[in-house]
Design an enzyme around this catalytic site. Sequence first.
Site, short mmCIF file in Angstrom:
data_model
loop_
_atom_site.label_atom_id
_atom_site.label_comp_id
_atom_site.label_asym_id
_atom_site.label_seq_id
_atom_site.Cartn_x
_atom_site.Cartn_y
_atom_site.Cartn_z
N ARG A 116 0.90 -1.20 0.12
CA ARG A 116 0.04 -0.06 0.05
C ARG A 116 1.05 1.29 0.03
NH1 ARG A 116 -4.97 -1.99 3.83
NH2 ARG A 116 -6.19 -2.66 2.07
N GLY A 164 -6.88 -9.45 -0.22
CA GLY A 164 -5.53 -9.68 0.37
C GLY A 164 -4.92 -11.08 -0.12
N GLY A 168 -12.59 -4.26 1.14
CA GLY A 168 -14.04 -3.92 1.25
C GLY A 168 -14.44 -3.15 0.38
P1 ADP Z 1 -9.35 -12.73 0.15
O1 ADP Z 1 -8.53 -12.27 1.10
O2 ADP Z 1 -8.64 -12.82 -1.21
O3 ADP Z 1 -10.56 -12.05 -0.22
P2 ADP Z 1 -10.65 -14.67 1.81
O4 ADP Z 1 -10.01 -13.93 2.87
O5 ADP Z 1 -11.90 -14.64 1.58
O6 ADP Z 1 -9.65 -14.18 0.51
O7 ADP Z 1 -10.09 -16.28 1.83
C1 ADP Z 1 -8.80 -16.64 2.00
C2 ADP Z 1 -8.68 -17.69 2.82
O8 ADP Z 1 -9.48 -18.92 2.30
C3 ADP Z 1 -7.17 -18.32 2.73
O9 ADP Z 1 -6.50 -18.23 3.87
C4 ADP Z 1 -7.44 -19.89 2.45
O10 ADP Z 1 -6.66 -20.74 3.23
C5 ADP Z 1 -8.83 -20.13 2.80
N1 ADP Z 1 -9.76 -21.32 1.95
C6 ADP Z 1 -9.67 -21.54 0.75
N2 ADP Z 1 -10.37 -22.69 0.57
C7 ADP Z 1 -10.47 -23.19 1.67
C8 ADP Z 1 -11.06 -24.53 2.14
N3 ADP Z 1 -11.41 -25.20 1.09
N4 ADP Z 1 -10.95 -24.66 3.33
C9 ADP Z 1 -10.72 -23.92 4.41
N5 ADP Z 1 -10.05 -22.64 4.05
C10 ADP Z 1 -10.07 -22.21 2.81
MG MG Z 2 -8.51 -12.49 3.28
#
Ligand code: ADP
Ligand code: MG
Length: 394
Positions: free
Chosen positions: A34, A347, A370
């Site tokens: 950032r 993230g 967000g």
């Molecule tokens: P972003 O930060 O890109 O928006 P999220 O925070 O929504 O993504 O989700 C990321 C997390 O989801 C990662 O830490 C990943 O390990 C977890 N994740 C993805 N698939 C699974 C799964 N099948 N079971 C548990 N956790 C999962």
């Molecule tokens: Mg996340």
Amino acid sequence: MRRMADCELRGRVVLLREDLNVPMDGGRITNTRRIEAALSTIREALGAGARLRLLSHLGRPQAGQSDPALSLAPVAAYLSQALDRPVPLLPWTEAVWREPPPEAGELVLHENIRFLPGEREDDPELATRLAGLCELFVMDAFATAHRAEASTHGVILKAPEACAGPLLIREVEALTRIIEAPERPLVAIIGGAKISTKIDLLNALLDRVDGLILGGGILNTLLYAQGFPVGQSLCEHDAADQARNFLAVAQARGKEIPMPVDVVVGHLPMPTSEADVRPIDKVASDEWIFDIGPRTIARYRALLSQAKTLLWNGPVGVFEYDQFAQGTEAIARAMVQSGAYTVVGGGDSLAALDRWGLADRVSYCSTAGGAFIEFVEGRPLPALEALRERGGGP
Ligand code: ADP
Ligand code: MG
């Protein structure tokens, strides 16, 4: 919206709102993405001769209280090194409101704006005081544009002049390209941990996308809602009704949501867990679904290769562990190879891109969290509304 590029900066006192809310570990900055993004705007303003005051929040301090752990001091030190000049950090003392502004081409960083009472509440009195610090207010922190706070909304309306910064403009343009008249087919990949945090996004996307690829905990919940066994998987059982409703709406609108045919399961929720492939209806009660399977990857790849516009938010598996990273890596690679206009937000999704060195090959990476999601949902963002209200002129 008026743009910084169209404003006179030379010799003028500019209050620049950036998003310098970086992750820290005991006073050490663990990810500088950032700050690096903000540096381009800072350099541009200094180069144009602005007398620059920088403003940002950091973390979530108790309203109106200084918290040394959430001081922007490490950010000031980082900026000072990157810009090769002193970057004084100004705490929110009574004197700060009266101190003379920096000279042309110089900058100061104000302390964490959330140390001030009234910031979170968009207090008009605080907005007026902030407006008094500048001749021109530049809103460049898209990541905070979905919050109506004194430094992201109120001050825009009260400043002598206000405009949008180049980072904010770039983000709005990239996301607008996806929301309004995208080149089709438009395919979104939505993964990540919890469906409850993304159900509004999913419903909003149904109106816009041609195809939707789902993964992660979201997918587990959809599988569970359709009666498939999910064992011990991360799954929000009480979101099953929402999930079923979502699938019904998708079907009624003729949107393609290819369900997986196989998944990769683990036998323990641990980095050392062994991985096995299971057909979608053969997950045992003591197993965890941690990734999409190879046959599913092949189907998803085909859909991605035809897309002209791609939006990705949320890893499709536990990519932090090698044995469950194949799905996410395959999606990321297929995405950059598709030749489509690609936008990635979130993230963990950006961390996944970095892991395979693919971030440079994506059309636009959003660090806005967000605000990114609310923009894609089609909701009005208070900071953008305020900038539009101020209009194109001074
Ligand atoms: P972003 O930060 O890109 O928006 P999220 O925070 O929504 O993504 O989700 C990321 C997390 O989801 C990662 O830490 C990943 O390990 C977890 N994740 C993805 N698939 C699974 C799964 N099948 N079971 C548990 N956790 C999962
Ligand atoms: Mg996340």
